[in-house]
Design an enzyme around this catalytic site. Structure first.
Site, PDB file in Angstrom:
ATOM      1  N   GLY A  63       0.815  -1.216   0.000  1.00 55.92           N
ATOM      2  CA  GLY A  63       0.000   0.000   0.000  1.00 55.92           C
ATOM      3  C   GLY A  63       0.847   1.264   0.000  1.00 55.92           C
ATOM      4  O   GLY A  63       0.401   2.311  -0.488  1.00 55.92           O
ATOM      5  N   GLU A 100       2.399  -8.288  -1.719  1.00 50.35           N
ATOM      6  CA  GLU A 100       1.127  -8.852  -1.251  1.00 50.35           C
ATOM      7  C   GLU A 100       0.993 -10.335  -1.569  1.00 50.35           C
ATOM      8  O   GLU A 100       0.415 -11.102  -0.790  1.00 50.35           O
ATOM      9  CB  GLU A 100      -0.047  -8.076  -1.876  1.00 50.35           C
ATOM     10  CG  GLU A 100      -0.292  -6.699  -1.282  1.00 50.35           C
ATOM     11  CD  GLU A 100       0.544  -5.585  -1.916  1.00 50.35           C
ATOM     12  OE1 GLU A 100       1.524  -5.889  -2.626  1.00 50.35           O
ATOM     13  OE2 GLU A 100       0.216  -4.403  -1.711  1.00 50.35           O
ATOM     14  N   GLU A 125       1.582   1.857  -3.459  1.00 45.51           N
ATOM     15  CA  GLU A 125       0.329   2.238  -4.135  1.00 45.51           C
ATOM     16  C   GLU A 125      -0.014   3.704  -3.879  1.00 45.51           C
ATOM     17  O   GLU A 125      -0.519   4.401  -4.768  1.00 45.51           O
ATOM     18  CB  GLU A 125      -0.808   1.307  -3.682  1.00 45.51           C
ATOM     19  CG  GLU A 125      -0.596  -0.114  -4.222  1.00 45.51           C
ATOM     20  CD  GLU A 125      -1.607  -1.111  -3.693  1.00 45.51           C
ATOM     21  OE1 GLU A 125      -1.636  -1.312  -2.462  1.00 45.51           O
ATOM     22  OE2 GLU A 125      -2.365  -1.673  -4.490  1.00 45.51           O
TER      23      GLU A 125
HETATM   24  N1  3HC Z   1       1.684  -4.252   8.872  1.00 41.92           N
HETATM   25  C1  3HC Z   1       1.765  -4.405  10.204  1.00 41.92           C
HETATM   26  N2  3HC Z   1       2.913  -4.687  10.833  1.00 41.92           N
HETATM   27  C2  3HC Z   1       4.017  -4.815  10.088  1.00 41.92           C
HETATM   28  C3  3HC Z   1       4.001  -4.673   8.687  1.00 41.92           C
HETATM   29  C4  3HC Z   1       2.765  -4.369   8.076  1.00 41.92           C
HETATM   30  N3  3HC Z   1       2.653  -4.190   6.750  1.00 41.92           N
HETATM   31  N4  3HC Z   1       5.252  -4.879   8.213  1.00 41.92           N
HETATM   32  C5  3HC Z   1       6.019  -5.130   9.291  1.00 41.92           C
HETATM   33  N5  3HC Z   1       5.288  -5.094  10.411  1.00 41.92           N
HETATM   34  C6  3HC Z   1       5.752  -5.248  11.801  1.00 41.92           C
HETATM   35  C7  3HC Z   1       6.299  -6.635  12.072  1.00 41.92           C
HETATM   36  O1  3HC Z   1       5.259  -7.519  12.429  1.00 41.92           O
HETATM   37  C8  3HC Z   1       7.240  -6.354  13.216  1.00 41.92           C
HETATM   38  O2  3HC Z   1       6.452  -6.201  14.364  1.00 41.92           O
HETATM   39  P1  3HC Z   1       6.994  -6.664  15.802  1.00 41.92           P
HETATM   40  O3  3HC Z   1       8.201  -5.811  16.063  1.00 41.92           O
HETATM   41  O4  3HC Z   1       5.839  -6.432  16.688  1.00 41.92           O
HETATM   42  O5  3HC Z   1       7.357  -8.115  15.634  1.00 41.92           O
HETATM   43  C9  3HC Z   1       7.810  -4.985  12.871  1.00 41.92           C
HETATM   44  O6  3HC Z   1       6.879  -4.403  11.964  1.00 41.92           O
HETATM   45  C10 3HC Z   1       9.167  -5.023  12.215  1.00 41.92           C
HETATM   46  O7  3HC Z   1       9.108  -5.926  11.131  1.00 41.92           O
HETATM   47  P2  3HC Z   1      10.313  -6.920  10.795  1.00 41.92           P
HETATM   48  O8  3HC Z   1      10.734  -7.624  12.036  1.00 41.92           O
HETATM   49  O9  3HC Z   1       9.888  -7.726   9.630  1.00 41.92           O
HETATM   50  O10 3HC Z   1      11.439  -5.861  10.410  1.00 41.92           O
HETATM   51  P3  3HC Z   1      12.469  -5.880   9.211  1.00 41.92           P
HETATM   52  O11 3HC Z   1      13.192  -4.622   9.296  1.00 41.92           O
HETATM   53  O12 3HC Z   1      13.209  -7.182   9.168  1.00 41.92           O
HETATM   54  O13 3HC Z   1      11.559  -5.870   7.863  1.00 41.92           O
HETATM   55  C11 3HC Z   1       9.863  -5.088   6.342  1.00 41.92           C
HETATM   56  C12 3HC Z   1      10.745  -4.774   7.578  1.00 41.92           C
HETATM   57  C13 3HC Z   1      10.722  -5.255   5.093  1.00 41.92           C
HETATM   58  C14 3HC Z   1       8.903  -3.952   6.156  1.00 41.92           C
HETATM   59  C15 3HC Z   1       9.096  -6.406   6.587  1.00 41.92           C
HETATM   60  O14 3HC Z   1       8.483  -6.345   7.862  1.00 41.92           O
HETATM   61  C16 3HC Z   1       8.025  -6.716   5.590  1.00 41.92           C
HETATM   62  O15 3HC Z   1       8.313  -7.250   4.539  1.00 41.92           O
HETATM   63  N6  3HC Z   1       6.776  -6.401   5.928  1.00 41.92           N
HETATM   64  C17 3HC Z   1       5.616  -6.798   5.171  1.00 41.92           C
HETATM   65  C18 3HC Z   1       5.386  -5.892   4.012  1.00 41.92           C
HETATM   66  C19 3HC Z   1       4.123  -6.265   3.293  1.00 41.92           C
HETATM   67  O16 3HC Z   1       3.742  -7.417   3.146  1.00 41.92           O
HETATM   68  N7  3HC Z   1       3.435  -5.236   2.812  1.00 41.92           N
HETATM   69  C20 3HC Z   1       2.184  -5.402   2.139  1.00 41.92           C
HETATM   70  C21 3HC Z   1       1.095  -5.268   3.120  1.00 41.92           C
HETATM   71  S1  3HC Z   1      -0.459  -5.684   2.432  1.00 41.92           S
HETATM   72  C22 3HC Z   1      -0.919  -4.287   1.599  1.00 41.92           C
HETATM   73  O17 3HC Z   1      -0.215  -3.308   1.548  1.00 41.92           O
HETATM   74  C23 3HC Z   1      -2.276  -4.381   0.977  1.00 41.92           C
HETATM   75  C24 3HC Z   1      -2.529  -3.304   0.036  1.00 41.92           C
HETATM   76  O18 3HC Z   1      -2.182  -3.690  -1.267  1.00 41.92           O
HETATM   77  C25 3HC Z   1      -3.991  -2.938   0.040  1.00 41.92           C
END
Ligand code: 3HC
Ligand code: NAI
Length: 706
Positions: free
Chosen positions: A104, A127, A107
């Protein structure tokens, strides 16, 4: 500290920094703050242009995944509303992208009129990795900007792409090496002047997909997806949404994307993948070991034993640029171990995965030795000698006498009692288990075994080290087999019972592979070595004569059929070929063995095969949870997802059982218990399953253990 929106004025440019620690995810409060910030800047006559940036050194990790399937996810303003506010702005809006810009977050940037990024930023739409598709217009705007083929790579790949690779692409108007804000403000100011002279603002939504061969590109991608992800709906739906970008007007395409996103959001596969995402992060946390626990420095390491595991473990340290000593009892074994490490690097160089000079630099960090004095100054030592308590006790007595105070003393034992090993030293607090999986330089899982005396700083340091070694660490208490192997033993027992009852190894492997396992139990046993299980069973026959096993696997080993390493196991193998071929000798062995049993062989269908294998894991997992060997069900899932080839889109055995419903799982176990053959006590549901099932509870809900 992050606030949801920090507003700053630089000349006539309003800089809006949105944030929510730690990753600026776009939860309800942030969405509202950002929308209101944009609206206020648009209404402010002193503002000519807007820059949108993140906080904490990153743009955004995307939607707040914790909100999914809660009302907050749908609370207005939604991400679509945020983007509409940006697109409707008559003043130029520039995204200033640094660090992470995912999902997002990207996006939102795609909705901006212009985008500037730091070279080091990483952009992506991940995603698909949580079973979804980009649901805030990403599948519609990205193909319009960079074309269908490139968009497929970004959306289906799911990996973050360095901004510098988008230099010159319409995705980014500028890529800078420093002063991101300066560049964004300058671009915003210039564009404001153009607007004043009547030039319209560009919007990705107004673009057109330009690829001339969309049908062919999509056709090819669909064939690949069908082959690669037969059980996993997200990639195919990503393609459907991208196709809509090419074939439908923008608003219709957006509606298609929204419908497909909604379907995926409620799919069990996405729920499982999101569970796995949070489970992996939760596994790094230990309830009674706070983040503030002081850590010991680990700048050098030593490995005792240069066999299969010792050499693999040493490679982990070399890959992390940590100097490592490798110690053996004799020169011959030491030379062989060093050669194995060199061969591994040579293989990587040959495949083009490593530059020769990097391989040399890594090898230079290795010091082979026969002397305990040489390794005395290492910060951590990992023992990987034969699985024999007397030998391990001797090694630990020597380590206790020679290692510097404060060194962490770790053992890679797969079955032995770490408390007994710690007990031979005068520093049991420094002793810990580090159970690597084979091949140790490839497998991601590391079970960190906490002894009853292991000190908190040793545990915290080992968890941190695991991250540096790129391992996924899960803490296990002390028990025979720890989490993973203790559970797999019950799975294997069921697999062998089913052969006794009439199923063939091929049928069992095929059923569980169709369920999604990387490999069925018989192929897996052939790969790991059938002699390992044989060795364990022989010990069990003495220590636990009450446990019943099929003797078929012993008969197989008596024939010397240890698996791939002997070219023959449950299957036949050809030299240089890992493919399993059915083995007439094994068919005959099974036939003659069954003839000795009081069983009438029957056909066992795939459903029963899968239920018996998976519920065997679940029942033992429940016992492990109630005994406190694992501190949360999701830790067990991570062990199975990263170490045992359990299908990631099913979330692990405990998540799968929750998805089926624990009452239904309990009922099935009670039904399976009526099978007159095997171990009559096997299918007694663990008390935790009964308790949760009767309370409509689940393993993964809070407080499952208490
Ligand atoms: N939402 C909520 N929490 C998130 C998050 C997210 N998108 N991304 C990371 N977090 C949280 C983790 O759960 C973690 O929480 P914690 O400390 O309580 O355990 C904290 O943030 C730190 O995350 P990491 O331990 O993974 O930290 P890193 O520095 O190793 O990595 C990152 C950071 C690259 C951002 C990795 O967390 C990641 O890949 N996150 C997911 C990204 C993702 O999937 N984004 C798409 C979301 S869906 C979306 O956007 C839908 C849209 O299209 C409508
Ligand atoms: P291995 O037999 O390949 O290697 C053991 C090595 O230890 C040999 O090279 C031997 O010379 C050396 N050794 C024996 N006694 C020694 C001593 N006193 N001092 C120094 N070196 C000594 O065994 P493998 O498979 O590497 O197993 C090692 C340990 O790892 C065992 O505890 C095993 O249970 C555990 N393990 C094995 C796994 C596997 O799949 N092989 C998986 C996970 C753990």
């Amino acid at each position: 500290m992050a606030s949801n929106l920090l507003v700053e004025r630089l000349g006539a440019v309003a800089v809006l920094r949105f944030g929510a620690a730690p990753v600026n995810s776009l939860g309800a409060d942030t969405r509202r703050a950002l929308t209101e910030g944009v609206n206020a800047a648009v209404a402010d006559s002193a503002v000519a242009a807007i820059v949108i940036a993140g906080q904490n050194g990153l743009f955004s990790a995307g939607a707040d995944i914790k909100e999914f399937n809660t009302p907050a996810m749908f609370a207005a303003p939604t991400l679509h509303n945020v983007i509409t506010a940006i697109e409707n702005s008559p003043k130029p809006v520039v995204a200033a992208i640094e660090g992470t810009c995912l999902g997002g977050g990207l996006e939102v940037a795609l909705g901006c009129h212009y985008r500037v990024a730091l070279e080091s930023a990483k952009l992506g739409l991940p995603e698909v990795k949580i079973g979804l598709l980009p649901g805030a217009g990403g599948t519609q705007r990205l193909p319009r900007l960079i074309g269908v083929e490139n968009a497929i790579n970004v959306i289906l790949g799911g990996e973050p792409v360095p901004a510098k690779l988008f230099k010159g692409s319409p995705l980014l108007d500028a890529v800078v090496s420093d002063d991101l804000l300066g560049a964004a403000v300058k671009l915003a100011t210039d564009k404001a002047a153009e607007v004043a002279s009547g030039k319209p603002l560009p919007l990705a939504r107004n673009g057109r997909v330009r690829d001339s061969n969309v049908e062919a590109i999509l056709g090819f991608a669909r064939t690949m997806v069908k082959a690669q992800y037969p059980n996993y709906p997200a990639p195919a739906k990503c393609l459907d949404a991208i196709e809509a970008a090419a074939t439908q007007p923008f608003e219709t395409g957006l509606a298609t994307e929204r419908r497909l996103f909604g379907e995926l959001l409620i799919s069990p596969e996405s729920r499982a993948l999101r569970h796995a995402f949070f489970a992996e992060r939760a596994a790094a946390k230990i309830d009674d070991v706070p983040d503030s626990t002081p850590l010991r420095a680990v700048q050098s390491a030593a490995v005792i034993g240069a066999g299969t595991m010792g050499t693999g473990i040493a490679i982990n340290f070399l890959n992390a640029n940590i100097p490592v000593f490798l110690l053996e009892v004799g020169q011959d074994a030491l030379d062989k171990g060093v050669a194995r490490i060199q061969d591994t690097y040579a293989g990587q160089v040959k495949k083009g995965r490593l530059k020769p000079e990097d391989a040399q630099a890594k090898a230079a960090l290795l010091t082979p030795t026969l002397s305990y004095e040489a390794i005395a100054g290492a910060d951590i030592v990992i023992e990987a000698v034969f699985e024999d308590m007397a030998i391990k006790e001797k090694v630990f007595t020597t380590l206790d006498a020679t290692m510097k105070p404060g060194a962490i003393l770790a053992t890679n034992t797969s079955t032995l009692d770490i408390n007994t090993i710690a007990g031979v030293t005068k520093r049991p607090g420094d002793v810990i288990g580090t159970h690597f999986f084979s091949p140790a330089n490839v497998m991601r899982l590391l079970e960190v075994v906490r002894g009853s005396a292991t000190s908190k700083d040793v545990l915290a340091t080992t968890m941190k080290l695991a991250k540096a070694l790129k391992k996924t660490a899960v803490v296990s208490g002390v028990c025979d087999g720890f989490i993973g192997n203790r559970m797999i033993e019950q799975y294997s027992r069921q697999a062998f019972f089913m052969v006794d009852e009439g199923a063939s190894p091929e049928e069992i492997d095929a059923a569980v592979e169709a369920f999604g396992f990387a490999m069925g139990p018989f192929r897996m046993s052939d790969l790991a070595g059938n002699d390992i299980g044989w060795h364990i069973r022989k010990r069990r026959y003495v220590e636990h004569p009450e446990i019943t096993y099929s003797k078929l696997a012993d008969r197989l080993c008596e024939l010397g059929r240890f698996g791939q390493k002997t070219g023959a196991g449950w299957y036949d193998y050809k030299p240089g070929d890992r493919q399993a071929y059915s083995a007439p000798v094994v068919d005959e062995l099974i036939r003659s063995y069954r003839a000795t049993l009081p069983i009438k062989p029957r056909k066992i269908d795939a459903t029963e095969i899968v239920d018996r294998l998976v519920y065997a894991l679940v029942n033992e997992g429940a016992k492990i949870l109630e005994e406190g060997i694992a501190s949360r069900a999701s830790d067990i899932d991570i062990v199975y997802l990263t170490g045992y080839g359990f299908p990631v889109w099913r979330g692990g055995p405990m998540c799968y059982a929750d998805e089926v419903g624990l009452y239904a799982v309990m009922q099935r176990m009670e039904q399976l218990a009526r099978n007159p053959y095997g171990d009559p006590g096997f299918w007694t549901p663990a008390p935790l399953i009964r308790k949760l099932a009767l309370a409509s509870g689940s393993f993964t809900s809070a407080g499952a253990r208490s």
